[in-house]
Scaffold this motif. Structure first.
Motif, PDB file in Angstrom:
ATOM      1  N   ILE A  65      11.127  63.694 -11.969  1.00  0.00           N
ATOM      2  CA  ILE A  65      10.226  63.047 -11.024  1.00  0.00           C
ATOM      3  C   ILE A  65       8.783  63.458 -11.304  1.00  0.00           C
ATOM      4  CG2 ILE A  65      11.939  62.946  -9.165  1.00  0.00           C
ATOM      5  CD1 ILE A  65      10.374  65.289  -7.839  1.00  0.00           C
ATOM      6  N   ASP A  66       7.872  62.648 -10.786  1.00  0.00           N
ATOM      7  CA  ASP A  66       6.480  63.031 -10.620  1.00  0.00           C
ATOM      8  C   ASP A  66       6.127  62.691  -9.187  1.00  0.00           C
ATOM      9  OD1 ASP A  66       5.379  64.291 -12.771  1.00  0.00           O
ATOM     10  OD2 ASP A  66       4.663  62.476 -13.751  1.00  0.00           O
ATOM     11  N   ARG A  67       5.163  63.381  -8.621  1.00  0.00           N
ATOM     12  CA  ARG A  67       4.738  63.081  -7.251  1.00  0.00           C
ATOM     13  C   ARG A  67       3.418  62.319  -7.309  1.00  0.00           C
ATOM     14  NH1 ARG A  67       8.132  65.296  -3.747  1.00  0.00           N
ATOM     15  NH2 ARG A  67       9.453  66.996  -4.517  1.00  0.00           N
ATOM     16  N   ASP A  68       3.293  61.358  -6.395  1.00  0.00           N
ATOM     17  CA  ASP A  68       2.149  60.465  -6.458  1.00  0.00           C
ATOM     18  C   ASP A  68       1.747  60.071  -5.041  1.00  0.00           C
ATOM     19  OD1 ASP A  68       0.279  58.550  -7.480  1.00  0.00           O
ATOM     20  OD2 ASP A  68       1.753  56.987  -7.085  1.00  0.00           O
ATOM     21  N   ALA A  69       0.505  60.304  -4.673  1.00  0.00           N
ATOM     22  CA  ALA A  69      -0.031  59.807  -3.407  1.00  0.00           C
ATOM     23  C   ALA A  69      -0.941  58.630  -3.734  1.00  0.00           C
ATOM     24  CB  ALA A  69      -0.799  60.904  -2.681  1.00  0.00           C
ATOM     25  N   ASN A  70      -0.500  57.428  -3.393  1.00  0.00           N
ATOM     26  CA  ASN A  70      -1.185  56.227  -3.859  1.00  0.00           C
ATOM     27  C   ASN A  70      -1.127  55.164  -2.763  1.00  0.00           C
ATOM     28  OD1 ASN A  70      -2.550  54.582  -5.636  1.00  0.00           O
ATOM     29  ND2 ASN A  70      -1.058  54.786  -7.290  1.00  0.00           N
ATOM     30  N   GLN A  71      -2.277  54.870  -2.169  1.00  0.00           N
ATOM     31  CA  GLN A  71      -2.332  53.876  -1.106  1.00  0.00           C
ATOM     32  C   GLN A  71      -2.884  52.562  -1.630  1.00  0.00           C
ATOM     33  OE1 GLN A  71      -3.758  55.209   2.739  1.00  0.00           O
ATOM     34  NE2 GLN A  71      -3.928  57.311   1.984  1.00  0.00           N
ATOM     35  N   VAL A  72      -2.457  51.468  -1.015  1.00  0.00           N
ATOM     36  CA  VAL A  72      -2.957  50.155  -1.404  1.00  0.00           C
ATOM     37  C   VAL A  72      -4.475  50.088  -1.236  1.00  0.00           C
ATOM     38  CG1 VAL A  72      -2.937  47.703  -0.806  1.00  0.00           C
ATOM     39  CG2 VAL A  72      -0.785  48.965  -0.937  1.00  0.00           C
ATOM     40  N   SER A  73      -4.993  50.750  -0.199  1.00  0.00           N
ATOM     41  CA  SER A  73      -6.431  50.704   0.067  1.00  0.00           C
ATOM     42  C   SER A  73      -7.253  51.456  -0.969  1.00  0.00           C
ATOM     43  CB  SER A  73      -6.717  51.271   1.460  1.00  0.00           C
ATOM     44  OG  SER A  73      -6.274  52.621   1.542  1.00  0.00           O
ATOM     45  N   ASP A  74      -6.607  52.336  -1.729  1.00  0.00           N
ATOM     46  CA  ASP A  74      -7.310  53.122  -2.744  1.00  0.00           C
ATOM     47  C   ASP A  74      -6.362  53.291  -3.930  1.00  0.00           C
ATOM     48  OD1 ASP A  74      -9.220  54.637  -4.027  1.00  0.00           O
ATOM     49  OD2 ASP A  74      -8.653  56.501  -3.015  1.00  0.00           O
ATOM     50  N   TYR A  75      -6.069  52.177  -4.594  1.00  0.00           N
ATOM     51  CA  TYR A  75      -4.949  52.100  -5.533  1.00  0.00           C
ATOM     52  C   TYR A  75      -5.330  52.635  -6.908  1.00  0.00           C
ATOM     53  CZ  TYR A  75      -0.643  50.080  -7.442  1.00  0.00           C
ATOM     54  OH  TYR A  75       0.597  49.887  -8.013  1.00  0.00           O
ATOM     55  N   ASP A  76      -4.570  53.618  -7.369  1.00  0.00           N
ATOM     56  CA  ASP A  76      -4.756  54.203  -8.691  1.00  0.00           C
ATOM     57  C   ASP A  76      -3.767  53.536  -9.645  1.00  0.00           C
ATOM     58  OD1 ASP A  76      -4.680  55.788 -11.002  1.00  0.00           O
ATOM     59  OD2 ASP A  76      -5.108  57.632  -9.900  1.00  0.00           O
ATOM     60  N   ILE A  77      -4.246  52.590 -10.424  1.00  0.00           N
ATOM     61  CA  ILE A  77      -3.368  51.804 -11.288  1.00  0.00           C
ATOM     62  C   ILE A  77      -2.701  52.675 -12.341  1.00  0.00           C
ATOM     63  CG2 ILE A  77      -3.300  49.973 -13.029  1.00  0.00           C
ATOM     64  CD1 ILE A  77      -5.479  48.540 -11.437  1.00  0.00           C
ATOM     65  N   ASP A  78      -3.448  53.571 -12.966  1.00  0.00           N
ATOM     66  CA  ASP A  78      -2.879  54.405 -14.024  1.00  0.00           C
ATOM     67  C   ASP A  78      -1.757  55.288 -13.487  1.00  0.00           C
ATOM     68  OD1 ASP A  78      -4.549  53.336 -15.939  1.00  0.00           O
ATOM     69  OD2 ASP A  78      -6.070  54.901 -15.713  1.00  0.00           O
ATOM     70  N   ALA A  79      -1.975  55.895 -12.319  1.00  0.00           N
ATOM     71  CA  ALA A  79      -0.936  56.736 -11.724  1.00  0.00           C
ATOM     72  C   ALA A  79       0.292  55.914 -11.379  1.00  0.00           C
ATOM     73  CB  ALA A  79      -1.471  57.440 -10.474  1.00  0.00           C
ATOM     74  N   ALA A  80       0.066  54.708 -10.858  1.00  0.00           N
ATOM     75  CA  ALA A  80       1.193  53.845 -10.494  1.00  0.00           C
ATOM     76  C   ALA A  80       1.993  53.432 -11.728  1.00  0.00           C
ATOM     77  CB  ALA A  80       0.689  52.612  -9.750  1.00  0.00           C
ATOM     78  N   ILE A  81       1.302  53.088 -12.791  1.00  0.00           N
ATOM     79  CA  ILE A  81       1.994  52.680 -14.024  1.00  0.00           C
ATOM     80  C   ILE A  81       2.806  53.841 -14.587  1.00  0.00           C
ATOM     81  CG2 ILE A  81       1.637  52.042 -16.449  1.00  0.00           C
ATOM     82  CD1 ILE A  81      -0.703  50.280 -15.490  1.00  0.00           C
ATOM     83  N   ARG A  82       2.231  55.033 -14.589  1.00  0.00           N
ATOM     84  CA  ARG A  82       2.951  56.187 -15.130  1.00  0.00           C
ATOM     85  C   ARG A  82       4.234  56.456 -14.342  1.00  0.00           C
ATOM     86  NH1 ARG A  82       3.033  60.579 -18.283  1.00  0.00           N
ATOM     87  NH2 ARG A  82       4.167  62.366 -17.435  1.00  0.00           N
TER      88      ARG A  82
END
Length: 234
Positions: free
Chosen positions: A83-100
């Motif tokens: 796993i990896d942990r990711d805090a990613n909200q639609v209002s402040d979306y980190d595309i690179d983190a989401a893709i990874r």
């Protein structure tokens, strides 16, 4: 392969994956663990037990998975806990983190199974790790909730495509003595325990026991098992 079988734990250097690896090493299985860093994975393998094997693989780089697992050999139990942990909200979306994270959990998990499929046999079993964010989203869980929902679909398709190999998933809740949660303020864990119908916190050994049940019970197939003491119902 040892008389007791071979267990491969992808993501076996820390937390729940490491506990599963230690459980099967203690039962005399040949155990192979993976982690992203070669030297650290080798060190953890040595700590778990004599003969535990280490491979370095990053599931977020799926084209490297097949070469990394080339020498694994026959597999009785396959546990994918990376796993990896990711805090990613639609209002402040980190595309690179989401893709990874999406690549790691969905493409990476699937590529591990694809790579090892020819080394499974009719009595082999697979357990994938999801998480209860699929049912209980929280601020920042956009990617985590989405991919853990995707794990449930991956279980269903693997059951169909790999039959008679069994595939299940475990979706742990908050595990109080895990490395991630044990450092949280006591009041955070107490609030979770107080809302849990069993009146007790989840422990890593609970998850290990549940994983072993899914791997070893021949009637468990296509199950997405929540493991949270009923907390998600409150």
């Amino acid at each position: 392969m040892t008389e007791n079988g071979t267990t491969v734990v992808i993501g076996g250097t820390a937390g729940l994956g490491r506990e599963v690896a230690a459980h099967y090493a203690g039962r005399g299985h040949r155990v192979v663990i993976s982690g992203r860093d070669e030297s650290r994975t080798a060190a953890v393998a040595s700590e778990i037990g004599i003969g535990v094997e280490a491979v370095a693989v990053d599931l977020a780089e799926p084209k490297g998975i097949a070469p990394a697992l080339a020498d694994v050999g026959s597999v009785d139990h396959l546990v994918i806990a990376a796993i990896d942990r990711d805090a990613n909200q639609v209002s402040d979306y980190d595309i690179d983190a989401a893709i990874r994270l999406t690549t790691l959990k969905l493409v990476g998990y699937t590529e591990v199974v694809h790579t090892l499929a020819s080394r499974l046999h009719d009595d082999s079993a697979i357990v994938l790790f999801g998480g209860l964010a699929k049912d209980k989203p929280y601020p920042g869980s956009t990617t985590v909730t989405t991919i853990n929902g995707g794990v449930t679909g991956l279980v269903r398709t693997l059951v169909t495509e790999l039959a008679p190999v069994r595939t299940n998933a475990i979706h742990p809740g908050i595990v109080a003595d895990s490395p991630f949660w044990s450092g949280k303020p006591p009041e955070v864990l107490e609030a979770v325990r107080a809302k849990t119908p069993t009146g007790r916190s989840m422990r890593m050994q609970d998850i290990v026991n549940a994983v072993a049940f899914l791997l070893e019970n021949p009637s468990m197939n296509g199950v997405n098992l929540p493991a949270d003491g009923g907390w998600s119902l409150t």
